[in-house]
Write an enzyme that holds these catalytic residues in place. Structure first.
Site, PDB file in Angstrom:
ATOM      1  N   SER A 104       0.638  -1.223   0.095  1.00 60.46           N
ATOM      2  CA  SER A 104       0.091   0.192   0.003  1.00 60.46           C
ATOM      3  C   SER A 104       1.050   1.290   0.010  1.00 60.46           C
ATOM      4  O   SER A 104       1.709   1.290  -0.846  1.00 60.46           O
ATOM      5  CB  SER A 104      -0.830  -0.202   1.198  1.00 60.46           C
ATOM      6  OG  SER A 104      -2.049   0.906   0.989  1.00 60.46           O
TER       7      SER A 104
ATOM      8  N   ARG B  83     -11.968   6.575   9.034  1.00 56.02           N
ATOM      9  CA  ARG B  83     -11.472   5.423   9.060  1.00 56.02           C
ATOM     10  C   ARG B  83     -12.539   4.417   8.541  1.00 56.02           C
ATOM     11  O   ARG B  83     -12.271   3.529   7.750  1.00 56.02           O
ATOM     12  CB  ARG B  83     -11.031   5.028  10.524  1.00 56.02           C
ATOM     13  CG  ARG B  83     -10.585   3.767  10.756  1.00 56.02           C
ATOM     14  CD  ARG B  83      -9.515   3.466   9.850  1.00 56.02           C
ATOM     15  NE  ARG B  83      -8.742   2.049  10.141  1.00 56.02           N
ATOM     16  CZ  ARG B  83      -7.698   1.512   9.764  1.00 56.02           C
ATOM     17  NH1 ARG B  83      -6.846   2.217   8.986  1.00 56.02           N
ATOM     18  NH2 ARG B  83      -7.210   0.214  10.318  1.00 56.02           N
TER      19      ARG B  83
ATOM     20  N   ASP C 131      -8.543  -6.263  -5.009  1.00 56.80           N
ATOM     21  CA  ASP C 131      -8.112  -4.990  -4.397  1.00 56.80           C
ATOM     22  C   ASP C 131      -8.812  -4.085  -5.475  1.00 56.80           C
ATOM     23  O   ASP C 131      -8.140  -3.951  -6.665  1.00 56.80           O
ATOM     24  CB  ASP C 131      -6.553  -5.046  -4.319  1.00 56.80           C
ATOM     25  CG  ASP C 131      -5.884  -3.699  -3.843  1.00 56.80           C
ATOM     26  OD1 ASP C 131      -6.914  -2.658  -3.488  1.00 56.80           O
ATOM     27  OD2 ASP C 131      -4.938  -3.615  -3.473  1.00 56.80           O
TER      28      ASP C 131
ATOM     29  N   HIS D 245      -8.195  -4.943  -0.653  1.00 51.54           N
ATOM     30  CA  HIS D 245      -6.831  -4.244  -0.510  1.00 51.54           C
ATOM     31  C   HIS D 245      -6.105  -4.957   0.817  1.00 51.54           C
ATOM     32  O   HIS D 245      -4.935  -5.151   0.824  1.00 51.54           O
ATOM     33  CB  HIS D 245      -6.938  -2.936  -0.320  1.00 51.54           C
ATOM     34  CG  HIS D 245      -5.747  -2.054   0.101  1.00 51.54           C
ATOM     35  ND1 HIS D 245      -4.665  -2.122  -1.153  1.00 51.54           N
ATOM     36  CD2 HIS D 245      -5.360  -1.508   0.930  1.00 51.54           C
ATOM     37  CE1 HIS D 245      -3.852  -1.337  -0.657  1.00 51.54           C
ATOM     38  NE2 HIS D 245      -4.083  -0.908   0.596  1.00 51.54           N
ATOM     39  N   ASP D 246      -6.975  -5.257   1.587  1.00 53.72           N
ATOM     40  CA  ASP D 246      -6.456  -5.795   3.028  1.00 53.72           C
ATOM     41  C   ASP D 246      -5.778  -7.107   2.779  1.00 53.72           C
ATOM     42  O   ASP D 246      -5.142  -7.617   3.712  1.00 53.72           O
ATOM     43  CB  ASP D 246      -7.505  -6.202   4.006  1.00 53.72           C
ATOM     44  CG  ASP D 246      -7.748  -5.300   5.206  1.00 53.72           C
ATOM     45  OD1 ASP D 246      -6.893  -4.411   5.032  1.00 53.72           O
ATOM     46  OD2 ASP D 246      -8.825  -5.317   5.684  1.00 53.72           O
TER      47      ASP D 246
END
Lengths: 382, 382
Positions: B158, B226, B322, B355-356
């Site tokens: 990232s 967040r 992602d 993405h995680d």
């Protein structure tokens, strides 16, 4: 298309349920709403056998003013004016078009900012949590009031498409054609999550005051919610094409936190414009109605079984770059209907505009809708 | 993998630039930051010829504590502890691992909450707007301090991957291997837009006070930012699998605005946890650094020309679901490097985690990284 048609003038009307002796609406949540009123508009002329009526169902931030202008000098036509009007794809020379603002809305129909007859003050957060089905129940009362027995078609995109699906199942004998566009049979976990964050932004605004705002509105929270939602209406591709990494006012980075990129400026503008025309509490109630929308739920998760009552012919349209309500979700609807041996046309329109394509790809979409309505009219005339 | 290795203990250290006689760092914005200090951690042992050092670069909310535990009873290991440690994929029995908290951060390195030596008060929004390159410049000072001439590899996911790319171009002779994971060579318009909305949520929080908060922190704004970002770290598919439309505490809809769905409860939990460990001003500065990240910009938009100085061998990894930094963006990097006839391995790992995945697909990713590091070590030994 030739643009020689005269300008279409439309006007807002209010239908108070009390005109028919029963001012109430029983809701999914178990509560009864009283003193209910719907703001609606019509265009075109209902024919003698009342067989040419089309209901337009609007999206989250839409309203009853779907076409035409309110006066000769009115600079802004209805939100789907490119689609609907004399000689247009939904031709008001042939069809009688009806569109009403949903309950829970903030454009004339009973919603959270209306006066609660029990208290004499605004409902605000005491307004009952409504569902898409509740919106449709209210529209059905309007249908009866207008003396329409059966819609030639119910047509709507996004949240409008959810209403189309509810109509087809709740009142199957009163819907001949159903056109759900860029929609889904159930809101996904991701969409529920985006809605949650948007409402958090609104409800965190100091001006929100648990919904009891008057002069100082929660404009910054609502603006944030809108900006967030707006990103989901576009596509990565369309944003890259439209804004890319272009800077707004300079050749170089500002090294600050003001609007530096064109996309930031665009979003801020969208947010600011939205708070001028939309209410924060309505935003909360309408997104909640969408969260709760799940057609399959009434049949234990079996979408085909849930759609079994529907007898209408369907035209289902999705857009290739729509990631909010992707094509796969439209296909789920089409497949469930095909399982029930219904007449279903399905088309994915190639477009880079994302979810917004349902308002922007007027020609591709309109051509399909016109063809579908032509067929429905002929079928009806047989 | 056998888990018979002894527990890895790591400790935080601070490197004050003043230890080397020059406390300053000249930044891309033109300002000079004084009294600069980096929080860092090391694991493993630097070998005699100093050829086994690996720099780990962290993502937005990461820190220097990438592996091991701070004490025997420490319940929480470093953020990439599954990847890094004795006998693990990045094996601290073989390699000397360094990780530092980025400048602008809030975990020990100089950032907006540090004391401005010119005023004796916190910088807050007077902190200069930093860039990814600035973060790398600061890390380079640490590298010199540690007496390392060349990294065997720089590895990061990232925003960490952005730092890897900068390292490879800014200090080509000091990077033998580069492993940018789940990253991009330039932040897209859509990502800039999400960052904008997140910062708006923070800066609209009444407690934000233009960054000058002390006891009452802008927790709700930061939490909203967040939660929004968190949605972009997951995928539609993983959210459907993990939460679907499951309700949190009930069999039926609550018909209210509390946490009704499991996904709402999850997001709220994520938001609440984040404000306990992260600073709102840092969030603004670090996301801005990401907005400004555009490798191609230095060569008029030509990514291959911009990457031309890089001489490292590359392992580039993306993840199929992602959508924040999609595979296409990793391919752009790979293709640009291939144009320059560099050694490039590229792999898209199939994963539903979005993405995680760069933190979750440890085995698939780790196997590749281990192989790459093995090769780099052998090449170096030739």
């Amino acid at each position: 298309m030739e643009k020689t048609e005269p300008q279409l003038l439309t006007e807002s009307r209010d239908y108070a349920f009390s005109q028919d002796g029963d001012d109430s609406l029983l809701l999914d949540c178990g509560q009864t709403l009283h003193d209910v009123s719907l703001r609606y508009e019509c265009a075109g002329t209902l024919n003698a056998d009342r067989s040419n009526a089309i209901l337009i169902t609007h999206a989250l931030s839409g309203d009853a003013h779907c076409c035409g202008r309110h006066s000769a000098g009115d600079p802004k036509p209805g939100w789907w004016d490119e689609m609907i009007g004399p000689g247009k794809y939904i031709d008001t020379n042939c069809y009688f078009v009806v569109c009403s603002n949903v309950i829970g809305g903030c454009s004339g129909s009973t919603g959270p900012r209306s006066i609660n007859p029990a208290t004499g003050r605004r409902y605000n957060m005491d307004f009952p949590v409504i569902t898409i089905a509740d919106m449709v129940r209210a529209q059905h009362r309007l249908m009866e009031f207008l003396g329409i027995d059966c819609w030639l078609a119910v047509v709507g995109g996004s949240m409008g498409g959810m209403q189309v699906l509810e109509w087809s199942v709740m009142y199957p004998n009163e819907v001949r054609g159903a056109v759900p566009i860029a929609t889904t049979a159930q809101l996904s976990s991701q969409s529920i999550a985006f809605d949650w964050v948007g409402r958090e932004a609104i409800q965190y605004d100091v001006n929100w005051q648990n919904g009891d705002y008057e002069d100082k509105i929660p404009d910054r929270g609502l603006s944030t919610a809108r900006m967030l939602a707006h990103i989901t209406y576009l596509s990565d591709e369309s944003m890259a094409q439209k804004f890319g990494r272009n800077l707004q006012d300079s050749e170089e980075y500002g090294f600050n936190f003001s609007r530096d990129f064109a996309v930031e400026s665009y979003l801020e503008h969208q947010g600011r414009r939205f708070v001028e025309r939309f209410d924060a509490n309505s935003y909360c109630f309408i997104t909640r109605a969408m969260d709760y929308f799940d057609m399959a739920d009434r049949a234990g998760g079996d979408l085909a079984a849930a759609l079994a009552p529907a007898t209408a012919d369907f035209l289902i349209v999705s857009f290739s770059s729509d990631w909010l309500f992707p094509t796969s979700q439209s296909k789920d609807i089409a497949n469930a209907l095909l399982k029930n041996q219904r007449n279903v046309s399905f088309c994915e329109i190639e477009s880079s505009y994302g979810h917004d394509a349902f308002l922007l790809e007027v020609d591709a979409l309109g051509t399909m809708i016109r063809g579908f309505l032509d067929n429905q009219s002929k079928e009806g005339a047989k």
